[in-house]
Design a protein around this motif. Structure first.
Motif, PDB file in Angstrom:
ATOM      1  N   SER A  56      32.490  61.158  65.405  1.00  0.00           N
ATOM      2  CA  SER A  56      31.183  61.592  64.900  1.00  0.00           C
ATOM      3  C   SER A  56      30.916  61.177  63.457  1.00  0.00           C
ATOM      4  CB  SER A  56      31.070  63.115  65.025  1.00  0.00           C
ATOM      5  OG  SER A  56      32.247  63.736  64.549  1.00  0.00           O
ATOM      6  N   LEU A  57      31.968  60.846  62.714  1.00  0.00           N
ATOM      7  CA  LEU A  57      31.798  60.476  61.309  1.00  0.00           C
ATOM      8  C   LEU A  57      31.586  58.969  61.207  1.00  0.00           C
ATOM      9  CD1 LEU A  57      31.849  61.958  58.573  1.00  0.00           C
ATOM     10  CD2 LEU A  57      34.223  61.232  58.332  1.00  0.00           C
ATOM     11  N   SER A  58      30.447  58.566  60.619  1.00  0.00           N
ATOM     12  CA  SER A  58      30.080  57.152  60.582  1.00  0.00           C
ATOM     13  C   SER A  58      30.310  56.568  59.194  1.00  0.00           C
ATOM     14  CB  SER A  58      28.629  56.995  61.026  1.00  0.00           C
ATOM     15  OG  SER A  58      28.461  57.480  62.348  1.00  0.00           O
ATOM     16  N   LEU A  59      29.711  55.422  58.927  1.00  0.00           N
ATOM     17  CA  LEU A  59      29.952  54.718  57.667  1.00  0.00           C
ATOM     18  C   LEU A  59      29.087  55.218  56.510  1.00  0.00           C
ATOM     19  CD1 LEU A  59      30.422  51.008  58.792  1.00  0.00           C
ATOM     20  CD2 LEU A  59      32.166  52.698  58.248  1.00  0.00           C
ATOM     21  N   PRO A  91      16.981  45.176  51.855  1.00  0.00           N
ATOM     22  CA  PRO A  91      16.222  46.375  52.284  1.00  0.00           C
ATOM     23  C   PRO A  91      17.069  47.345  53.106  1.00  0.00           C
ATOM     24  CG  PRO A  91      14.928  44.381  52.612  1.00  0.00           C
ATOM     25  CD  PRO A  91      16.318  43.932  52.282  1.00  0.00           C
ATOM     26  N   TRP A  92      17.927  46.787  53.982  1.00  0.00           N
ATOM     27  CA  TRP A  92      18.798  47.634  54.801  1.00  0.00           C
ATOM     28  C   TRP A  92      19.784  48.381  53.911  1.00  0.00           C
ATOM     29  CZ3 TRP A  92      23.796  48.727  55.950  1.00  0.00           C
ATOM     30  CH2 TRP A  92      24.079  49.353  57.168  1.00  0.00           C
ATOM     31  N   PHE A  93      20.396  47.682  52.956  1.00  0.00           N
ATOM     32  CA  PHE A  93      21.378  48.310  52.074  1.00  0.00           C
ATOM     33  C   PHE A  93      20.754  49.433  51.241  1.00  0.00           C
ATOM     34  CE2 PHE A  93      24.381  44.604  52.415  1.00  0.00           C
ATOM     35  CZ  PHE A  93      25.455  45.356  52.841  1.00  0.00           C
ATOM     36  N   ILE A  94      19.515  49.251  50.801  1.00  0.00           N
ATOM     37  CA  ILE A  94      18.842  50.304  50.034  1.00  0.00           C
ATOM     38  C   ILE A  94      18.692  51.559  50.895  1.00  0.00           C
ATOM     39  CG2 ILE A  94      16.660  50.980  48.968  1.00  0.00           C
ATOM     40  CD1 ILE A  94      16.414  48.034  48.041  1.00  0.00           C
ATOM     41  N   LYS A  95      18.274  51.367  52.141  1.00  0.00           N
ATOM     42  CA  LYS A  95      18.152  52.514  53.063  1.00  0.00           C
ATOM     43  C   LYS A  95      19.515  53.132  53.341  1.00  0.00           C
ATOM     44  CE  LYS A  95      13.913  51.009  55.412  1.00  0.00           C
ATOM     45  NZ  LYS A  95      13.628  49.785  54.657  1.00  0.00           N
ATOM     46  N   PHE A  96      20.533  52.276  53.454  1.00  0.00           N
ATOM     47  CA  PHE A  96      21.891  52.781  53.658  1.00  0.00           C
ATOM     48  C   PHE A  96      22.335  53.667  52.488  1.00  0.00           C
ATOM     49  CE2 PHE A  96      26.409  51.895  52.543  1.00  0.00           C
ATOM     50  CZ  PHE A  96      27.006  52.638  53.538  1.00  0.00           C
ATOM     51  N   GLU A 266       6.389  47.942  65.303  1.00  0.00           N
ATOM     52  CA  GLU A 266       7.200  49.074  64.850  1.00  0.00           C
ATOM     53  C   GLU A 266       8.371  48.529  64.035  1.00  0.00           C
ATOM     54  OE1 GLU A 266       8.776  53.348  66.505  1.00  0.00           O
ATOM     55  OE2 GLU A 266       7.886  51.913  67.874  1.00  0.00           O
ATOM     56  N   LYS A 267       8.348  48.758  62.760  1.00  0.00           N
ATOM     57  CA  LYS A 267       9.318  48.157  61.851  1.00  0.00           C
ATOM     58  C   LYS A 267      10.565  49.039  61.743  1.00  0.00           C
ATOM     59  CE  LYS A 267       6.507  44.780  61.081  1.00  0.00           C
ATOM     60  NZ  LYS A 267       6.743  43.483  61.742  1.00  0.00           N
ATOM     61  N   ILE A 268      11.419  48.923  62.725  1.00  0.00           N
ATOM     62  CA  ILE A 268      12.672  49.678  62.756  1.00  0.00           C
ATOM     63  C   ILE A 268      13.731  48.873  62.005  1.00  0.00           C
ATOM     64  CG2 ILE A 268      14.460  50.635  64.259  1.00  0.00           C
ATOM     65  CD1 ILE A 268      12.252  50.917  66.411  1.00  0.00           C
ATOM     66  N   PRO A 269      14.435  49.459  61.031  1.00  0.00           N
ATOM     67  CA  PRO A 269      15.381  48.693  60.195  1.00  0.00           C
ATOM     68  C   PRO A 269      16.713  48.429  60.896  1.00  0.00           C
ATOM     69  CG  PRO A 269      15.356  50.976  59.492  1.00  0.00           C
ATOM     70  CD  PRO A 269      14.298  50.859  60.561  1.00  0.00           C
ATOM     71  N   THR A 354      22.999  48.112  64.333  1.00  0.00           N
ATOM     72  CA  THR A 354      23.275  49.164  63.355  1.00  0.00           C
ATOM     73  C   THR A 354      22.025  49.541  62.570  1.00  0.00           C
ATOM     74  OG1 THR A 354      25.536  48.355  63.129  1.00  0.00           O
ATOM     75  CG2 THR A 354      24.722  49.784  61.382  1.00  0.00           C
ATOM     76  N   LEU A 355      21.838  50.834  62.411  1.00  0.00           N
ATOM     77  CA  LEU A 355      20.743  51.367  61.611  1.00  0.00           C
ATOM     78  C   LEU A 355      21.309  52.036  60.360  1.00  0.00           C
ATOM     79  CD1 LEU A 355      19.063  52.518  64.798  1.00  0.00           C
ATOM     80  CD2 LEU A 355      17.800  51.215  63.092  1.00  0.00           C
ATOM     81  N   PRO A 356      20.551  52.110  59.275  1.00  0.00           N
ATOM     82  CA  PRO A 356      21.118  52.557  57.996  1.00  0.00           C
ATOM     83  C   PRO A 356      21.536  54.018  57.957  1.00  0.00           C
ATOM     84  CG  PRO A 356      18.765  52.090  57.776  1.00  0.00           C
ATOM     85  CD  PRO A 356      19.172  51.590  59.114  1.00  0.00           C
ATOM     86  N   ASP A 357      21.065  54.834  58.913  1.00  0.00           N
ATOM     87  CA  ASP A 357      21.546  56.217  58.970  1.00  0.00           C
ATOM     88  C   ASP A 357      22.617  56.413  60.040  1.00  0.00           C
ATOM     89  OD1 ASP A 357      19.992  55.988  61.231  1.00  0.00           O
ATOM     90  OD2 ASP A 357      18.716  57.731  60.806  1.00  0.00           O
ATOM     91  N   PHE A 358      22.986  55.327  60.731  1.00  0.00           N
ATOM     92  CA  PHE A 358      24.058  55.318  61.719  1.00  0.00           C
ATOM     93  C   PHE A 358      23.825  56.307  62.861  1.00  0.00           C
ATOM     94  CE2 PHE A 358      25.786  53.010  58.240  1.00  0.00           C
ATOM     95  CZ  PHE A 358      26.511  51.998  58.842  1.00  0.00           C
ATOM     96  N   LEU A 359      22.560  56.510  63.193  1.00  0.00           N
ATOM     97  CA  LEU A 359      22.176  57.197  64.419  1.00  0.00           C
ATOM     98  C   LEU A 359      21.458  56.191  65.311  1.00  0.00           C
ATOM     99  CD1 LEU A 359      20.786  60.571  63.011  1.00  0.00           C
ATOM    100  CD2 LEU A 359      22.823  60.299  64.436  1.00  0.00           C
ATOM    101  N   PRO A 360      21.630  56.282  66.634  1.00  0.00           N
ATOM    102  CA  PRO A 360      20.910  55.364  67.515  1.00  0.00           C
ATOM    103  C   PRO A 360      19.429  55.709  67.590  1.00  0.00           C
ATOM    104  CG  PRO A 360      22.087  56.988  68.810  1.00  0.00           C
ATOM    105  CD  PRO A 360      22.492  57.216  67.372  1.00  0.00           C
TER     106      PRO A 360
END
Length: 414
Positions: A56-59, A91-96, A266-269, A354-360
């Motif tokens: 359950s623990l992601s990056l 942009p992805w890293f900023i959201k991460f 739909e701009k999904i990162p 992979t999404l920046p909040d590590f939820l699908p």
């Protein structure tokens, strides 16, 4: 809702096929599309083969950021960048970065735990319909080991999983040796998840799922779906030469889903973590179960093809070629774990969505009520295939659920 509705699915990996099987259980007429044959060398073929309901623990962790520079500089480390891809990743890293607070970390962990807790029962629902798994699934647990470096990170992992109620068994040097006597004694301690499982050959399992889908009246078209248009509110798949109209549609093509969702406005990162594996043939007797060495971020799974050595997180997009340095990293790490090994085989590169909040992302498009998403499972796509398919099929069938599904909605990126 009429259960005679036609559903089209884009993607024949573990997500797409699992969605198809659970939709069939509900009486829907299902067609899968993919530009490649099921079982082709994509993520569902080349993964570590773990059924890991504890993970359950992601990056997006509070301890990761300070370690990133050292990881990037280390030739044995788990993280790498294709420098030509850095501008696209910003942009992805900023959201991460915005998702690495303690609150965000726990939000991800709790909502991953919610679905991971249901992952093995969902697999068993499908396994119960398959006549013979031919020893393709082994119930011997999964072992994580570490040395005496970075112990604060290990303590964080143990503490968070303890808070979530994850069953874990801490093990010392002697217990690790008893479980896996062929590993060189470089380790300090570890944790054992006795209820976890592993696949002896993920491709064969996926093909058994696909064969079940076809036997139950499913249809498959080997076509590249380039776009989705609409006939009224009905999704229409556009290939090079044909159009296919459905009542509902599921986008489940992993790291390749972004092109379609972008076209839908739909701009999904969504981005990709590039993962690698190699095999050491006829060496699977050296392990009884998967072993992950935490400090170097790689794992080894005993499979029919030999010892499958997997690991590294490389950010480099879908177009860059395989990195020989990452292959060398896996080989060196495997020899660090076992000593002498024969020459490796099967250099493989795959793409983890992979999404920046590590939820699908699971659920309907925010713009189109008849389009559903099922992608972005990062390192856990194999574990979460059937439960994701069960959840999304329930949404399509408009069934009630006691799960909180809001955290997986694409609308969180609005």
């Amino acid at each position: 809702m009429s259960k005679n509705f036609k559903v089209g699915i884009i993607g024949s990996g573990i997500q797409g096929v699992s969605n198809a099987l659970f939709l069939q259980k509900k009486g829907f007429d299902v067609t899968i599309f993919d530009r490649d044959e099921p079982g082709s060398p994509a993520a569902s073929y080349g993964n570590a083969g773990h059924f890991s309901p504890y993970a359950s623990l992601s990056l997006n962790r509070t301890d990761i950021l300070l370690d990133v520079p050292a990881m990037l500089m280390s030739s044995t480390g788990p993280l790498a960048l294709k420098w030509n891809y850095v501008p696209k990743m910003i942009p992805w890293f900023i959201k991460f970065l915005l998702n690495t607070s303690k609150n965000k970390m726990m939000h991800t962990a709790k909502n991953m735990h919610q679905i991971l807790d249901l992952a093995l029962p969902a697999y068993d629902e499908i396994f119960d319909e398959i006549d013979d798994l031919e020893g393709l699934v082994e119930n011997k647990g999964i072992l994580y080991i570490w040395n005496d470096k970075d112990l604060k990170s290990r303590e964080l992992e143990i503490k968070v999983r303890e808070e979530l109620g994850v069953e874990q068994q801490l093990v010392n040097k002697h217990e690790i040796h008893d479980l896996e006597p062929h590993i060189r004694p470089f380790y300090h301690a570890g944790v054992f998840y006795p209820y976890a499982r592993h696949a002896r050959n993920p491709k064969k399992i996926l093909l058994k799922f696909f064969d079940l889908f076809m036997k139950k009246g499913g249809k498959f078209n080997k076509l590249n779906i380039k776009d989705i248009e609409f006939d009224g509110d009905k999704p229409t798949f556009i290939s090079e030469v044909q159009r296919f109209v459905f009542d509902k549609a599921v986008i489940a093509c992993g790291a390749f889903s972004k092109k379609l969702t972008d076209n839908l406005g739909e701009k999904i990162p969504l981005d990709t973590e590039r993962g690698y594996h190699v095999h050491f043939k006829n060496c699977d007797h050296l392990l009884s179960r998967p072993v992950i060495f935490q400090n170097r971020g790689f794992g080894v799974t005993p499979m029919e093809q030999g010892l499958r050595v997997v690991g590294t997180v490389e950010f480099g997009g879908l177009e860059n070629p395989l990195s020989k340095s990452r292959i060398k990293n896996l080989i060196n790490n495997a020899k660090y774990m076992f000593g002498d090994l024969p020459d490796h085989e099967d250099e493989w590169l795959g793409f983890r969505p992979t999404l920046p909040d590590f939820l699908p992302v699971m659920g309907p498009s925010k713009k189109y009520k008849n389009i559903f998403y099922c992608f972005g499972h990062h390192h856990l796509g194999w574990t979460l295939g059937p439960i994701s398919g069960k959840i999304v099929s329930g949404m399509i069938a408009e069934e009630n659920t006691n799960l909180n599904l809001n955290p997986y909605s694409s609308s969180r990126f609005s």
